[in-house]
Design a protein around this motif. Structure first.
Motif, PDB file in Angstrom:
ATOM      1  N   THR A 153       0.839  -1.187   0.000  1.00 13.24           N
ATOM      2  CA  THR A 153       0.000   0.000   0.000  1.00 13.24           C
ATOM      3  C   THR A 153       0.875   1.238   0.000  1.00 13.24           C
ATOM      4  N   LYS A 154       1.665   1.373   1.032  1.00 10.26           N
ATOM      5  CA  LYS A 154       2.595   2.512   1.084  1.00 10.26           C
ATOM      6  C   LYS A 154       3.982   2.055   0.627  1.00 10.26           C
ATOM      7  N   PRO A 155       4.755   2.983   0.105  1.00 14.33           N
ATOM      8  CA  PRO A 155       6.137   2.614  -0.236  1.00 14.33           C
ATOM      9  C   PRO A 155       6.926   2.327   1.039  1.00 14.33           C
ATOM     10  N   HIS A 156       7.735   1.330   0.981  1.00 12.50           N
ATOM     11  CA  HIS A 156       8.523   0.978   2.163  1.00 12.50           C
ATOM     12  C   HIS A 156       9.726   0.149   1.742  1.00 12.50           C
ATOM     13  N   TYR A 157      10.613  -0.069   2.672  1.00 10.28           N
ATOM     14  CA  TYR A 157      11.799  -0.874   2.402  1.00 10.28           C
ATOM     15  C   TYR A 157      11.726  -2.177   3.185  1.00 10.28           C
ATOM     16  N   HIS A 158      12.651  -3.062   2.877  1.00  9.90           N
ATOM     17  CA  HIS A 158      12.662  -4.357   3.549  1.00  9.90           C
ATOM     18  C   HIS A 158      13.990  -4.605   4.242  1.00  9.90           C
ATOM     19  N   ILE A 159      13.882  -5.224   5.397  1.00  6.98           N
ATOM     20  CA  ILE A 159      15.072  -5.736   6.057  1.00  6.98           C
ATOM     21  C   ILE A 159      14.923  -7.252   6.136  1.00  6.98           C
ATOM     22  N   ILE A 160      15.981  -7.948   5.798  1.00  4.34           N
ATOM     23  CA  ILE A 160      15.896  -9.388   5.558  1.00  4.34           C
ATOM     24  C   ILE A 160      16.876 -10.124   6.451  1.00  4.34           C
ATOM     25  N   CYS A 161      16.387 -11.169   7.082  1.00  2.00           N
ATOM     26  CA  CYS A 161      17.241 -11.930   8.002  1.00  2.00           C
ATOM     27  C   CYS A 161      18.117 -12.898   7.223  1.00  2.00           C
ATOM     28  N   ASN A 162      19.409 -12.804   7.466  1.00  4.51           N
ATOM     29  CA  ASN A 162      20.353 -13.682   6.774  1.00  4.51           C
ATOM     30  C   ASN A 162      20.270 -15.131   7.239  1.00  4.51           C
ATOM     31  N   LYS A 163      19.703 -15.341   8.420  1.00  2.00           N
ATOM     32  CA  LYS A 163      19.605 -16.707   8.944  1.00  2.00           C
ATOM     33  C   LYS A 163      18.334 -17.394   8.442  1.00  2.00           C
TER      34      LYS A 163
END
Lengths: 161, 161
Positions: free
Chosen positions: A90-100
């Motif tokens: 819906t809104k623009p956003h970024y992602h943080i991704i778990c390396n594990k």
DNA sequence: CAATGTAATTATAACCATTTTAATGTGATA
DNA sequence: TATCACATTAAAATGGTTATAATTACATTG
């Protein structure tokens, strides 16, 4: 702040306005994307819905995700050889991704216009947009790692890699 | 500022120090990565070298790129279903990618620590790093588009999608 | 200068997410 | 009801990448 139902309805209106026919499949896929609150793969969507639509083909999931992408309702997140994930945005956003564990969490950030401007100046490109992801370890995996270390009680098995 | 040869030599020293055997294949792949000044796919590397090594298998290219990745000499750039591209990276930098022709150009930017910090605070992750790409249209493709249109000489072309 | 063992390479087959194809089904409209 | 465009299905094809097993090259030691 709108409920999931409202989000689905709004998305459906938008699709109708774009001349897209609303089939039961499409409704269900959209609903799953909204309700799941996650970033499922095509296969996850397929598996989640196959009890409801026993004859549904995987191609249908892919086809419809492509339709949703064209209208801008859904974004495809691609990470190398693994499966794409699909983001009802819906809104623009970024992602943080778990390396594990691969978990993807949304976060907001004012914007990086400065980077775009500089890149345009330096390279002579006209800029359309950008993609940013942050990588790290999620709280769950941090806790698991901490527990694995503590004293030496390997009553919890370390997984990793 | 160092020459291509020096870069290759430095890379080879680093590999030797890591106990990696330097075969003619490896030397050639490294050299191609440095000299090409681009971000080739595994297949491009394969095609570029097959006249020199008529019996070389594609697997060799992939195997050796993986070796280079492990030592940190080379970074793999993944973009969805298309082939990965491989980047012989000396300094950290970002990429701007042409939506029309796929060209990848490097650019530098001071750093986005602020984003990482904010993401960490908001999500509880511990942050390892990030990935940023800017998308747009490269000068060549801008010119081509302008030429195609040239009835009414738009000296700047606006492109979308 | 063998002999040995390890690592590299080859050729091919397997993998797997995604797309294409062709046939069939469905639904809105007039 | 007839029609036509669009959706869906099932199965096969695609294509980048990896795994496998057999072979080859190389460095080291005796």
């Amino acid at each position: 702040m709108s409920t999931d139902m409202e989000k689905v309805d709004k998305a459906i209106d938008l699709l109708k306005d774009s001349g897209v026919r609303i089939t039961p499949h499409r409704h269900a896929i959209l609903e799953y994307l909204v309700i799941s609150e996650s970033h499922p793969t095509a296969d996850e969507i397929y598996k989640a819905l196959e009890h409801k639509f026993p004859n549904m083909s995987v191609a249908t999931v892919y086809n419809n995700l492509r339709v949703f992408k064209k209208t801008g309702l859904v974004k495809e997140l691609t990470y190398g050889d693994a499966s794409s994930r699909f983001d009802f945005s819906t809104k623009p956003h970024y992602h943080i991704i778990c390396n594990k564990c691969g978990k993807i969490v949304d976060f907001y950030y004012p914007g990086l216009n400065e980077v775009e401007t500089l890149a345009a100046q330096v390279t002579g490109f006209t800029v359309n947009g950008h993609r940013l992801e942050v990588y790290g370890i999620c709280p769950d995996c941090q806790n698991k790692a901490a527990k694995d270390k503590d004293g030496d009680h390997p009553d919890q098995v370390s997984v990793t890699e």
